[in-house]
Design an enzyme around this catalytic site. Structure first.
Site, PDB file in Angstrom:
ATOM      1  N   GLY A  43      13.663  44.598 -19.547  1.00 21.79           N
ATOM      2  CA  GLY A  43      14.488  43.761 -18.705  1.00 21.79           C
ATOM      3  C   GLY A  43      15.813  44.436 -18.382  1.00 21.79           C
ATOM      4  O   GLY A  43      16.060  45.580 -18.759  1.00 21.79           O
ATOM      5  N   GLN A  72      22.108  45.357 -19.292  1.00 20.63           N
ATOM      6  CA  GLN A  72      23.529  45.308 -18.948  1.00 20.63           C
ATOM      7  C   GLN A  72      23.742  44.481 -17.684  1.00 20.63           C
ATOM      8  O   GLN A  72      23.108  44.732 -16.653  1.00 20.63           O
ATOM      9  CB  GLN A  72      24.075  46.724 -18.723  1.00 20.63           C
ATOM     10  CG  GLN A  72      25.571  46.762 -18.458  1.00 20.63           C
ATOM     11  CD  GLN A  72      26.082  48.191 -18.383  1.00 20.63           C
ATOM     12  OE1 GLN A  72      25.311  49.133 -18.472  1.00 20.63           O
ATOM     13  NE2 GLN A  72      27.386  48.345 -18.221  1.00 20.63           N
ATOM     14  N   GLU A  81      24.018  48.264  -8.536  1.00 15.54           N
ATOM     15  CA  GLU A  81      23.033  48.136  -7.457  1.00 15.54           C
ATOM     16  C   GLU A  81      21.698  48.771  -7.826  1.00 15.54           C
ATOM     17  O   GLU A  81      20.638  48.278  -7.436  1.00 15.54           O
ATOM     18  CB  GLU A  81      23.565  48.750  -6.160  1.00 15.54           C
ATOM     19  CG  GLU A  81      22.643  48.509  -4.971  1.00 15.54           C
ATOM     20  CD  GLU A  81      23.247  48.949  -3.654  1.00 15.54           C
ATOM     21  OE1 GLU A  81      22.466  49.234  -2.725  1.00 15.54           O
ATOM     22  OE2 GLU A  81      24.486  48.991  -3.547  1.00 15.54           O
ATOM     23  N   ARG A 121      20.320  48.803 -10.793  1.00 13.19           N
ATOM     24  CA  ARG A 121      19.629  47.823 -11.637  1.00 13.19           C
ATOM     25  C   ARG A 121      19.036  46.694 -10.787  1.00 13.19           C
ATOM     26  O   ARG A 121      17.947  46.200 -11.062  1.00 13.19           O
ATOM     27  CB  ARG A 121      20.607  47.255 -12.670  1.00 13.19           C
ATOM     28  CG  ARG A 121      20.815  48.158 -13.889  1.00 13.19           C
ATOM     29  CD  ARG A 121      22.050  47.735 -14.674  1.00 13.19           C
ATOM     30  NE  ARG A 121      23.261  48.327 -14.121  1.00 13.19           N
ATOM     31  CZ  ARG A 121      24.474  47.849 -14.326  1.00 13.19           C
ATOM     32  NH1 ARG A 121      24.659  46.773 -15.078  1.00 13.19           N
ATOM     33  NH2 ARG A 121      25.519  48.454 -13.805  1.00 13.19           N
TER      34      ARG A 121
END
Length: 337
Positions: free
Chosen positions: A62, A65, A83, A85
């Site tokens: 997942g 951060q 961005e 992520r």
């Protein structure tokens, strides 16, 4: 924002982790559809291979951060940091991600976006250079202040910003990783950086080889060769040599030196040599030796007469020949015509 706050990096803008009371808005989960790319994103190129690796990580663990966002009108959020992520979460099939909502002004949003990427070393050299430029031009930061903010040396900041002067074609090679920043800096000194960049890529040259080619290609201004100006003294000696040649009937050369000079008398036959010796007051017999070489010392010590015994020879007077010059003027009065 002051240079002092800029120097503190993200902590100055995001707040310290151990002071949650100072954060009016904290981490929350929002839908991916409610997130929009930030207008201050310095990254222009997203490496597909690296992004694919991030997608696999997001699928298994997942998004660990939180993304840094600020709230927009209509319940939407603008991404300030994270961005990649967000893109990876989309590809991984997630519906929502954790975000940290901050009340940033436009100036603060740009600083966070730039500094976060610079400190993560996620930018290519051109993106880094453009980030430095924007921080300096739009927020009036000096190179020294900027270097302290991102933890780089001032020379690193200056050299990186120089890359913005490259032609667009070369910038493209740099953005796609075909050239390193070291190659690019070497190309800055080239007369034709585009052509040299093609050569570097085709031959797989390293930075040192690129630097040498760039230096070799620089046109060196031809050094102007000043015509050798004949001194007044030598000009007078040439004139006297012509007069003496007519008087003696042989070739005469006078070579002027700083002190004194050489008198060279060239004869073609031994008869000419005998006649020359008689005119100079020497004995004819002195001109004939079995070695065909004559050396006669005049009354003035240091005058040397050298005769070569071939059909054509030279008589060279040096040293005290300067005694015959009166004020740099040769007198022919003592020659018996």
């Amino acid at each position: 924002m002051s240079a002092r706050n800029l120097g503190r990096g993200l902590n100055a803008l995001l707040g310290d982790a151990d002071e949650p009371a100072q954060q009016p808005q904290g981490v929350k989960t929002v839908l991916l559809s409610d997130l929009e790319p930030g207008s201050f994103q310095p990254r222009r190129v997203f490496d597909e291979e690296a992004l694919s690796d991030l997608v696999e990580s997001v699928k298994t663990k997942g998004v660990i951060q939180p993304l840094i966002v600020r709230e927009q009108n209509g319940g939407k959020y603008e991404i300030i940091g994270g961005e990649r992520r967000w893109r990876a979460a989309q590809r991984a099939g997630l519906r929502e991600v954790p975000v940290l909502v901050k009340n940033f002004s436009d100036k603060e949003a740009m600083e966070v976006a730039l500094i976060e990427n610079l400190q993560r070393q996620d930018l290519n050299p051109l993106e880094e250079a453009e980030g430095y430029r924007r921080l300096m031009e739009e927020f009036s930061n000096t190179q020294e202040e900027l270097a302290q903010a991102v933890g780089k040396s001032r020379s690193h900041v200056a050299n990186t910003m120089r890359l913005l002067a490259l032609p667009e074609k070369v910038k493209g090679y740099l953005e796609t990783g075909k050239l390193t920043s070291g190659h690019a800096r070497a190309l800055l000194t080239s007369k034709d950086p585009e052509a040299l960049a093609d050569t570097v890529i085709a031959k797989g040259l390293n930075v040192r080889q690129t630097e040498k080619l760039a230096q070799d290609g620089i046109e060196k201004k031809p050094r102007k060769v000043q015509p050798k100006k004949q001194s007044d003294k030598q000009a007078e000696c040439d004139s006297l040599a012509a007069d003496l040649s007519r008087a003696l009937g042989i070739r005469v050369a006078i070579r002027s030196k700083t002190v004194g000079g050489d008198l060279i008398l060239t004869y073609e036959t031994l008869e000419q040599l005998d006649g020359l010796i008689r005119r100079l007051g020497a004995s004819p017999a002195a001109g004939r030796q079995t070695s065909d070489t004559l050396t006669a010392e005049s009354a003035d010590e240091g005058d040397t007469l050298s005769l070569d015994g071939d059909d054509i020879g030279e008589v060279v007077f040096d040293g005290s020949f300067s005694d015959s010059l009166d004020g740099d003027t040769l007198s022919l009065d003592n020659i018996d015509k």
